[in-house]
Scaffold this motif. Structure first.
Motif, mmCIF file in Angstrom:
data_model
loop_
_atom_site.group_PDB
_atom_site.id
_atom_site.type_symbol
_atom_site.label_atom_id
_atom_site.label_comp_id
_atom_site.label_asym_id
_atom_site.label_seq_id
_atom_site.Cartn_x
_atom_site.Cartn_y
_atom_site.Cartn_z
ATOM 1 N N TRP A 1 -0.377 3.550 -10.102
ATOM 2 C CA TRP A 1 -0.064 1.376 -8.926
ATOM 3 C C TRP A 1 -1.172 1.623 -8.618
ATOM 4 O O TRP A 1 -1.748 2.576 -7.672
ATOM 5 C CB TRP A 1 1.059 2.944 -8.249
ATOM 6 N N THR A 2 -1.533 0.436 -7.972
ATOM 7 C CA THR A 2 -2.799 0.009 -6.892
ATOM 8 C C THR A 2 -1.957 -1.360 -6.518
ATOM 9 O O THR A 2 -1.313 -2.016 -7.111
ATOM 10 C CB THR A 2 -3.752 -0.068 -7.604
ATOM 11 N N ASP B 1 0.989 -1.229 0.281
ATOM 12 C CA ASP B 1 -0.164 0.232 0.572
ATOM 13 C C ASP B 1 0.980 1.483 -0.240
ATOM 14 O O ASP B 1 0.437 2.197 -1.029
ATOM 15 C CB ASP B 1 -0.616 0.299 1.324
ATOM 16 N N ARG B 2 1.897 1.014 0.841
ATOM 17 C CA ARG B 2 2.877 2.418 0.632
ATOM 18 C C ARG B 2 3.258 2.495 -0.590
ATOM 19 O O ARG B 2 4.102 3.759 -0.512
ATOM 20 C CB ARG B 2 3.306 2.503 2.241
ATOM 21 N N ALA C 1 2.359 1.708 -2.704
ATOM 22 C CA ALA C 1 1.582 2.532 -4.762
ATOM 23 C C ALA C 1 1.651 3.663 -4.261
ATOM 24 O O ALA C 1 1.551 4.094 -5.368
ATOM 25 C CB ALA C 1 0.066 1.538 -4.738
ATOM 26 N N GLU C 2 1.054 4.628 -2.563
ATOM 27 C CA GLU C 2 1.517 6.241 -2.212
ATOM 28 C C GLU C 2 2.318 6.590 -3.247
ATOM 29 O O GLU C 2 2.540 7.570 -4.140
ATOM 30 C CB GLU C 2 1.042 6.293 -1.143
ATOM 31 N N ILE C 3 3.677 6.158 -2.921
ATOM 32 C CA ILE C 3 5.236 6.675 -3.064
ATOM 33 C C ILE C 3 4.833 6.230 -4.968
ATOM 34 O O ILE C 3 5.659 7.931 -5.383
ATOM 35 C CB ILE C 3 5.892 5.342 -2.537
ATOM 36 N N GLU D 1 9.207 3.052 6.378
ATOM 37 C CA GLU D 1 8.738 4.396 5.376
ATOM 38 C C GLU D 1 10.871 3.630 3.908
ATOM 39 O O GLU D 1 10.122 3.610 3.157
ATOM 40 C CB GLU D 1 9.443 4.927 5.885
ATOM 41 N N GLY E 1 2.666 6.421 -7.456
ATOM 42 C CA GLY E 1 1.716 6.952 -7.223
ATOM 43 C C GLY E 1 1.037 6.582 -8.812
ATOM 44 O O GLY E 1 1.288 5.881 -9.297
#
Length: 95
Positions: free
Chosen positions: A19-20, A9-10, A12-14, A75, A16
Motif C-alpha cells: 500500500w502506498t 500516509d498513516r 498506508a503504514e497501517i 490514530e 502495510g
C-alpha cells in the motif's frame, strides 16, 4: 493541521504490504493504492467530515469520519479507515 494526505500516509503504514499513499494538490486529498486493489481517496467534505471513496464504488463514500484534531483522533481515524479498506477491498479486475 492534519491533512487528508497525512492521514492517507498513516493508513498506508497501517495497511502495510504494497500500500502506498500519494498526496493530491495542496494535500487536500490523499490517495491509497496497492497492486490489484481498488484506488481509495480521502478528502474533507463541505461539512468538515473526512470521506473515504473507492473508485469502483461511485455511488457514494465507503465511510465518513469525524474531523480529527488531536494525535489520538488521527490514530483512531486512521485505524478505522484501514479497517474499512480491508473490509471493502476488491481487486480492481473484479470491478
Amino acid at each position: 493541521m492534519t491533512t487528508p494526505a497525512a492521514v492517507a500516509d498513516r493508513v498506508a503504514e497501517i495497511l502495510g504490504g504494497n500500500w502506498t499513499a500519494t498526496a493530491g494538490p495542496w494535500n487536500a486529498s490523499g490517495h491509497l493504492d496497492a497492486p490489484g486493489a481498488d484506488r481509495y481517496t480521502l478528502h474533507v467534505d463541505a461539512h468538515g467530515e473526512l470521506c473515504l471513496w473507492a473508485r469502483l464504488n461511485p455511488l457514494g463514500p465507503v465511510a465518513v469520519f469525524r474531523e480529527v484534531d488531536t494525535p489520538e483522533d488521527i490514530e483512531a481515524v486512521a485505524e478505522g479507515i484501514a479497517g474499512e479498506i480491508r473490509q471493502h477491498h476488491t481487486p480492481a479486475h473484479q470491478g
